[in-house]
Design a protein around this motif. Structure first.
Motif, PDB file in Angstrom:
ATOM      1  N   ARG A   1      -7.407  37.393  57.823  1.00  0.00           N
ATOM      2  CA  ARG A   1      -7.745  38.791  57.452  1.00  0.00           C
ATOM      3  C   ARG A   1      -5.896  39.420  57.318  1.00  0.00           C
ATOM      4  N   ASP A   2      -6.100  39.541  58.705  1.00  0.00           N
ATOM      5  CA  ASP A   2      -4.511  39.787  59.754  1.00  0.00           C
ATOM      6  C   ASP A   2      -3.533  39.973  58.870  1.00  0.00           C
ATOM      7  N   ALA A   3      -3.168  38.890  58.946  1.00  0.00           N
ATOM      8  CA  ALA A   3      -2.037  38.147  57.710  1.00  0.00           C
ATOM      9  C   ALA A   3      -2.221  38.166  56.573  1.00  0.00           C
ATOM     10  N   CYS A   4      -3.308  38.172  55.728  1.00  0.00           N
ATOM     11  CA  CYS A   4      -3.932  39.106  54.204  1.00  0.00           C
ATOM     12  C   CYS A   4      -2.888  40.082  53.636  1.00  0.00           C
ATOM     13  N   ILE A   5      -2.249  39.728  52.751  1.00  0.00           N
ATOM     14  CA  ILE A   5      -1.370  41.127  51.857  1.00  0.00           C
ATOM     15  C   ILE A   5      -2.001  41.170  50.968  1.00  0.00           C
ATOM     16  N   VAL A   6      -2.941  41.045  50.506  1.00  0.00           N
ATOM     17  CA  VAL A   6      -3.206  42.026  49.716  1.00  0.00           C
ATOM     18  C   VAL A   6      -4.106  42.953  49.283  1.00  0.00           C
ATOM     19  N   GLU A   7      -4.860  43.578  48.501  1.00  0.00           N
ATOM     20  CA  GLU A   7      -5.586  44.529  48.840  1.00  0.00           C
ATOM     21  C   GLU A   7      -6.337  45.319  47.940  1.00  0.00           C
ATOM     22  N   PRO A   8      -7.862  44.764  47.586  1.00  0.00           N
ATOM     23  CA  PRO A   8      -8.521  44.621  49.086  1.00  0.00           C
ATOM     24  C   PRO A   8      -8.481  43.463  49.622  1.00  0.00           C
ATOM     25  N   ASN A   9      -8.175  42.989  50.966  1.00  0.00           N
ATOM     26  CA  ASN A   9      -8.189  42.100  51.938  1.00  0.00           C
ATOM     27  C   ASN A   9      -8.941  40.859  50.992  1.00  0.00           C
ATOM     28  N   ALA A  10      -8.677  39.403  50.773  1.00  0.00           N
ATOM     29  CA  ALA A  10      -8.738  38.200  50.037  1.00  0.00           C
ATOM     30  C   ALA A  10     -10.249  38.079  51.430  1.00  0.00           C
ATOM     31  N   ILE A  11     -10.539  38.161  51.995  1.00  0.00           N
ATOM     32  CA  ILE A  11     -10.865  37.393  53.724  1.00  0.00           C
ATOM     33  C   ILE A  11     -11.675  38.613  53.880  1.00  0.00           C
ATOM     34  N   ASN A  12     -12.967  38.222  54.051  1.00  0.00           N
ATOM     35  CA  ASN A  12     -14.347  39.167  54.782  1.00  0.00           C
ATOM     36  C   ASN A  12     -14.483  38.559  55.209  1.00  0.00           C
ATOM     37  N   VAL A  13     -14.977  39.185  56.452  1.00  0.00           N
ATOM     38  CA  VAL A  13     -15.595  38.745  57.958  1.00  0.00           C
ATOM     39  C   VAL A  13     -16.856  39.187  58.593  1.00  0.00           C
ATOM     40  N   ARG A  14     -18.536  38.998  58.683  1.00  0.00           N
ATOM     41  CA  ARG A  14     -19.411  40.043  58.599  1.00  0.00           C
ATOM     42  C   ARG A  14     -19.899  39.272  59.906  1.00  0.00           C
ATOM     43  N   SER A  15     -21.016  39.978  59.995  1.00  0.00           N
ATOM     44  CA  SER A  15     -21.483  39.114  61.952  1.00  0.00           C
ATOM     45  C   SER A  15     -22.179  38.233  61.835  1.00  0.00           C
TER      46      SER A  15
ATOM     47  N   VAL B 166     -26.979  51.059  72.015  1.00  0.00           N
ATOM     48  CA  VAL B 166     -26.455  50.399  72.241  1.00  0.00           C
ATOM     49  C   VAL B 166     -24.263  51.417  72.193  1.00  0.00           C
ATOM     50  N   THR B 167     -24.533  52.259  72.324  1.00  0.00           N
ATOM     51  CA  THR B 167     -23.964  53.517  72.518  1.00  0.00           C
ATOM     52  C   THR B 167     -22.886  52.981  73.655  1.00  0.00           C
ATOM     53  N   ALA B 168     -21.896  52.651  73.511  1.00  0.00           N
ATOM     54  CA  ALA B 168     -20.541  52.209  74.009  1.00  0.00           C
ATOM     55  C   ALA B 168     -20.793  51.113  74.812  1.00  0.00           C
ATOM     56  N   THR B 169     -21.329  50.106  74.170  1.00  0.00           N
ATOM     57  CA  THR B 169     -21.349  48.768  74.055  1.00  0.00           C
ATOM     58  C   THR B 169     -20.396  48.365  73.622  1.00  0.00           C
ATOM     59  N   PRO B 170     -18.810  47.424  74.229  1.00  0.00           N
ATOM     60  CA  PRO B 170     -18.180  46.637  73.673  1.00  0.00           C
ATOM     61  C   PRO B 170     -18.647  46.453  71.710  1.00  0.00           C
ATOM     62  N   ALA B 171     -17.643  46.609  71.125  1.00  0.00           N
ATOM     63  CA  ALA B 171     -17.379  44.988  69.445  1.00  0.00           C
ATOM     64  C   ALA B 171     -16.163  44.406  69.304  1.00  0.00           C
ATOM     65  N   LEU B 172     -15.970  44.089  68.889  1.00  0.00           N
ATOM     66  CA  LEU B 172     -14.715  43.641  67.831  1.00  0.00           C
ATOM     67  C   LEU B 172     -14.609  44.070  66.421  1.00  0.00           C
ATOM     68  N   ASP B 173     -12.853  44.890  66.054  1.00  0.00           N
ATOM     69  CA  ASP B 173     -12.882  45.601  65.550  1.00  0.00           C
ATOM     70  C   ASP B 173     -12.009  44.647  64.368  1.00  0.00           C
ATOM     71  N   LEU B 174     -12.950  42.954  63.970  1.00  0.00           N
ATOM     72  CA  LEU B 174     -12.284  42.675  62.848  1.00  0.00           C
ATOM     73  C   LEU B 174     -11.937  42.981  61.643  1.00  0.00           C
ATOM     74  N   LEU B 175     -12.365  43.685  61.115  1.00  0.00           N
ATOM     75  CA  LEU B 175     -12.031  44.336  59.909  1.00  0.00           C
ATOM     76  C   LEU B 175     -10.520  45.074  60.070  1.00  0.00           C
ATOM     77  N   ASN B 176      -9.983  45.528  60.757  1.00  0.00           N
ATOM     78  CA  ASN B 176      -8.861  45.363  61.112  1.00  0.00           C
ATOM     79  C   ASN B 176      -7.658  44.891  61.958  1.00  0.00           C
ATOM     80  N   HIS B 177      -8.119  44.406  63.172  1.00  0.00           N
ATOM     81  CA  HIS B 177      -7.459  43.426  64.079  1.00  0.00           C
ATOM     82  C   HIS B 177      -8.045  42.038  64.437  1.00  0.00           C
TER      83      HIS B 177
END
Ligand code: SF4
Ligand code: SF4
Length: 198
Positions: A178-192, A75-86
């Motif tokens: 998740r991007d819009a959430c203002i709390v830390e830790p974020n209240a929205i989790n995303v997983r595969s 899987v090296t260098a295959t594309p993935a989404l950085d949904l934890l940050n964007h």
């Protein structure tokens, strides 16, 4: 059934069961990342993706990154989404998908019985998003609403009085809330979306 037919059928069954086992183990490993929109089933994706990284360059929101070498040579260098940050902006013209020449990212053909007149956009299932009421402010008292009106998928995020609720059957896991959430830790989790299998 003669001997020849018996052995042909048996070997076809063995090949199928080995192929199923490989596809399952690939899916379990895929729980560690989230593929870009309209990615093929993981094993087909790995066979099709040439690691050209055109989709990474095409994404105007810089949501796609290359998987690092520590995750394994397959899987090296295959594309993935950085949904934890964007969040993925579900671009109208799907630039990441349209540059994918080998078709590892591919919009499925509409079934013959689909309603061509429908104005509803067809969205890919990217990931599974869940709301953690331990961190979401309105579940603890204060009003919030930072994620209100952000969700692009009709019915995926609904409001129970002042509290957001994610409908997991409709939500596609774009992570814009998740991007819009203002709390830390974020209240929205995303997983595969493959996470359930592991
Ligand atoms: S749909 Fe748009 S924002 Fe989402 S990964 Fe593709 S190019 Fe990036
Ligand atoms: S609820 Fe959140 S993650 Fe789900 S589709 Fe709406 S904005 Fe995207």
């Amino acid at each position: 059934m003669d001997r020849r037919e018996f052995f042909t059928r048996s070997s076809k069954k063995i090949v199928k069961s080995v192929a199923d086992e490989v596809a399952d183990s690939v899916r379990v490993r895929a729980a560690k990342w989230i593929r870009p929109p309209f990615a093929l089933e993981e094993i087909d994706f790995l066979l099709a993706c040439t690691r050209c990284n055109e989709c990474i360059d095409a994404c105007p929101h810089e949501v796609i990154f290359k998987l690092p070498a520590r995750l394994g040579i397959q899987v090296t260098a295959t594309p993935a989404l950085d949904l934890l940050n964007h969040g993925c902006h579900l671009c109208e013209d799907w630039p990441c998908v349209s540059v994918c020449k080998p078709g590892a990212l591919k919009i499925p053909v509409k079934p013959d019985d689909a309603d061509d007149e429908s104005d509803e956009r067809f969205f890919p299932r990217l990931a599974i998003a869940t709301l953690d009421s331990k961190h979401c402010l309105p579940y603890k008292g204060p009003e919030c609403g930072a994620c209100q009106g952000i969700c692009p998928v009709p019915g995926a995020m609904v409001w129970d009085m002042t509290r957001p609720v994610i409908n997991e059957k409709i939500c596609i896991g774009c992570a814009l809330c998740r991007d819009a959430c203002i709390v830390e830790p974020n209240a929205i989790n995303v997983r595969s979306k493959y996470k359930k299998l592991s």
